[in-house]
Design a protein around this motif. Sequence first.
Motif, short mmCIF file in Angstrom:
data_model
loop_
_atom_site.label_atom_id
_atom_site.label_comp_id
_atom_site.label_asym_id
_atom_site.label_seq_id
_atom_site.Cartn_x
_atom_site.Cartn_y
_atom_site.Cartn_z
N GLN A 54 62.29 85.35 69.13
CA GLN A 54 62.00 84.68 67.87
C GLN A 54 62.18 85.67 66.74
O GLN A 54 62.21 86.87 66.95
CB GLN A 54 60.54 84.17 67.85
CG GLN A 54 60.19 83.17 68.91
CD GLN A 54 60.79 81.83 68.67
OE1 GLN A 54 61.44 81.61 67.65
NE2 GLN A 54 60.57 80.91 69.57
N TYR A 58 59.65 83.16 61.87
CA TYR A 58 58.90 82.19 62.67
C TYR A 58 57.42 82.56 62.72
O TYR A 58 56.55 81.73 62.47
CB TYR A 58 59.49 82.14 64.07
CG TYR A 58 58.66 81.41 65.08
CD1 TYR A 58 58.04 82.10 66.12
CD2 TYR A 58 58.50 80.04 65.01
CE1 TYR A 58 57.28 81.43 67.04
CE2 TYR A 58 57.73 79.37 65.94
CZ TYR A 58 57.13 80.08 66.95
OH TYR A 58 56.36 79.43 67.87
N ASN A 61 55.88 82.01 59.31
CA ASN A 61 55.67 80.60 58.96
C ASN A 61 54.47 80.02 59.68
O ASN A 61 53.64 79.34 59.08
CB ASN A 61 56.91 79.78 59.33
CG ASN A 61 58.04 80.00 58.37
OD1 ASN A 61 57.81 80.45 57.25
ND2 ASN A 61 59.25 79.72 58.79
N VAL A 62 54.40 80.28 60.98
CA VAL A 62 53.26 79.71 61.72
C VAL A 62 51.97 80.40 61.27
O VAL A 62 50.92 79.77 61.15
CB VAL A 62 53.46 79.87 63.23
CG1 VAL A 62 52.31 79.24 63.98
CG2 VAL A 62 54.76 79.23 63.66
N ARG A 65 50.36 78.96 58.21
CA ARG A 65 49.61 77.72 58.45
C ARG A 65 48.27 78.02 59.09
O ARG A 65 47.33 77.25 58.98
CB ARG A 65 50.38 76.81 59.39
CG ARG A 65 51.78 76.54 59.02
CD ARG A 65 51.94 75.22 58.35
NE ARG A 65 53.30 75.11 57.86
CZ ARG A 65 54.01 74.03 57.88
NH1 ARG A 65 53.49 72.93 58.34
NH2 ARG A 65 55.22 74.02 57.42
N PHE A 234 47.42 71.28 66.36
CA PHE A 234 47.59 70.64 65.06
C PHE A 234 48.43 71.54 64.20
O PHE A 234 48.74 72.67 64.56
CB PHE A 234 46.23 70.43 64.39
CG PHE A 234 45.36 69.46 65.10
CD1 PHE A 234 44.48 69.89 66.08
CD2 PHE A 234 45.41 68.12 64.80
CE1 PHE A 234 43.68 68.99 66.75
CE2 PHE A 234 44.60 67.22 65.45
CZ PHE A 234 43.75 67.66 66.43
N ASP A 235 48.71 71.06 63.02
CA ASP A 235 49.50 71.84 62.10
C ASP A 235 48.81 73.16 61.77
O ASP A 235 49.43 74.19 61.61
CB ASP A 235 49.70 71.01 60.83
CG ASP A 235 50.88 71.48 60.05
OD1 ASP A 235 50.89 71.31 58.84
OD2 ASP A 235 51.80 72.04 60.66
N ASN B 30 58.80 69.10 58.32
CA ASN B 30 58.77 70.53 58.51
C ASN B 30 59.20 71.35 57.35
O ASN B 30 59.07 72.55 57.37
CB ASN B 30 59.79 70.86 59.60
CG ASN B 30 59.09 71.16 60.87
OD1 ASN B 30 57.91 71.29 60.85
ND2 ASN B 30 59.84 71.28 61.92
N ASN B 302 59.25 73.37 67.33
CA ASN B 302 58.89 73.34 65.92
C ASN B 302 58.97 74.76 65.41
O ASN B 302 58.24 75.63 65.85
CB ASN B 302 57.46 72.81 65.81
CG ASN B 302 57.12 72.48 64.38
OD1 ASN B 302 57.68 73.05 63.46
ND2 ASN B 302 56.21 71.56 64.22
N LEU B 303 59.88 75.00 64.46
CA LEU B 303 60.10 76.36 64.03
C LEU B 303 59.15 76.81 62.94
O LEU B 303 59.20 77.96 62.51
CB LEU B 303 61.54 76.53 63.53
CG LEU B 303 62.60 76.34 64.61
CD1 LEU B 303 63.97 76.46 64.01
CD2 LEU B 303 62.44 77.38 65.68
N THR B 304 58.34 75.90 62.42
CA THR B 304 57.49 76.35 61.32
C THR B 304 56.00 76.17 61.56
O THR B 304 55.21 76.69 60.81
CB THR B 304 57.82 75.59 60.02
OG1 THR B 304 57.77 74.20 60.32
CG2 THR B 304 59.17 75.95 59.51
N SER B 305 55.62 75.42 62.56
CA SER B 305 54.17 75.32 62.79
C SER B 305 53.92 75.03 64.25
O SER B 305 54.83 74.93 65.05
CB SER B 305 53.55 74.25 61.91
OG SER B 305 53.69 72.99 62.51
#
Lengths: 248, 364
Positions: A54, A58, A61-62, A65, A234-235, B30, B302-305
């Motif tokens: 990765q 990446y 971004n995660v 969140r 979840f997000d 996304n 999912n590349l962002t979350s």
Amino acid sequence: MADTVMKALMLDKIQIDGKSVLIVQHSDGSPFVHSLLTHSARQGRRICLVSFSQSIGYYHNVGTRLGWNLNNLLSKNQAVFIGGLHTLKNSFQSQCPSNPFNFLFNPASCPLQALFLAIESVILGWIEQPFSVVIDELDCLLNLGIEPKEVIKFFQQCHSLIQTYSNGSLVVSIGVTPLDKEITQCSTLLSHWSDLILTERGLQTGKSRDLTGTLTVKWNVSPFSEQHFHFKCFDRGVKMFAPGTAVL
Amino acid sequence: MAANIKISSFQKRIKPSNPNILGTKISAVNSTLNVSFGVTSLDQIIDGGLPLGSLCVVEEDIYGSYAKIITKYFLAEGAMQKNFLLSASLNENPWDLLNNLPSPVTEPRETNIIENREELKIAWRYENLTLEDNNQRLGNAFDLSIPYVMPETQKANLAVWGETVTPNLQRGTGTLKNSNCLSLLKAIEEAIKKWELDSGTSPNLLRIVVSSFGSPFWQFDENKSSLSTDFTATLLLLKSIVRSTNAVALVTIPHQLLNQSLVSRSRHLADVVIQLKSLREDPHLRDLMDVHGILELKKVANLTSLKPILGQDGTTTYGFKATKRKFKIEKLHLPPAIDDDKSSPDHSSSLGCSSAASKTNLDF
């Protein structure tokens, strides 16, 4: 969103210093790698993140969140990112010996040496403070053509780093499938050396909107417990449930 | 009071101008830039298409024919959007794929628009289902029977890689030994440099298609004891190249010819994995369904979350119909049981329970 992962792993009561965590992922264990990264970032530990499949973007971004900012930590030198897709691409374009992926194109007697030396040099700068070494998807090394015995040797070297400097912790994630003998053997061997083993599986009957998968938490040291949980992603986080209580 | 007095210190934030990349749409879920597949029904399932910079692996059906249709649609959409195209194949001449793309057609709009959807009184459980034929045309429609004649100006946007094109190949010295793979990766690098796609400001993107990667033509030497890691290493390198440039890669693999561990490893590596299964292989299911094959989304990363991307309405298994002109993906359902004499009752009931994939709209 209340992140219940740390409570489930009992890491809010037990210190992670000097311990090694192994995440065995059958379908997608990345939520737990990210949860442990968030936990380390919140505690202010230094993070050495090693990734093989990765990119930095990446994790950033995660991470945003989930509530922490990787780019910030990188600029303040509280986190170091080793490897990643960018380095992999560079190893193809320009073959320089200090690139940890150089073994793909030039023969080397000890292919993972460059990688381990990179990690060690980062850690030696951090001896006094608590740090975490997080290695994501160790099975990608097997995909790149390294023999299982070299991968085991690399893990042993990282493990010994943690045992020497007792305020560090090691988190390794490895993706397995039942059909693949090599990787299953590796992960079984590594699980004997780890203190906390998280085995993540998808649901047996397919995918669901209520649950993402199941997690088994096994402690090889003091609590000596083994527990099962269900989790949903979840997000903004992961929630853990006792089996069957997800829809309550 | 002619002087311009600044009343507030509010300054409008000027976004750095992003060149609008041809052929991409911002995803609603996304906020990634998604590249269309060309098949509108597939786009609807995978959230608008493939994220820019991702690697998609298509596990082919047994003869590879439906996978070929998908790659043709993918390239045809690229031709419509004037993207750069690179076709790599060892099974056949890569120019064949580029010369036989489906041409776009404009389908006549349906004149009977459903204006007031009456409340369904009897079939009220169908009310919440999404209408399949939306009047909003989301993408291009193609006709497979008419080959697309590419305008001369666009021919410069094409590149190929194949056996007849590349000269003498050398084996690698590191752990990545396969000469075909090294040559393919080099060709992709050169194409990216030629079209300046790694500069970060290019308004165009490159669609890479590798057909039948892993077939015996690629000469991955596999002994019984060890897997050919060149396969997975090449996929990983391809992903790394594509991630840092304006490019998308679609690789089709004949998964029934390969070692199952290799296939499962490549599923872990890729970002999107689609499996096609033709119903010619399974004579039992053929009686039950009126589709030609089954398409399964094995993985949509999912590349962002962290949130998992499930398909439309939560299903990941769909059916597809391929006619001479069109390729369409639809939700699975049992066809109306008009002729009950064809299949014996025991047969249909046992398969009805076990095919958990088919989504029956009636649940009691």
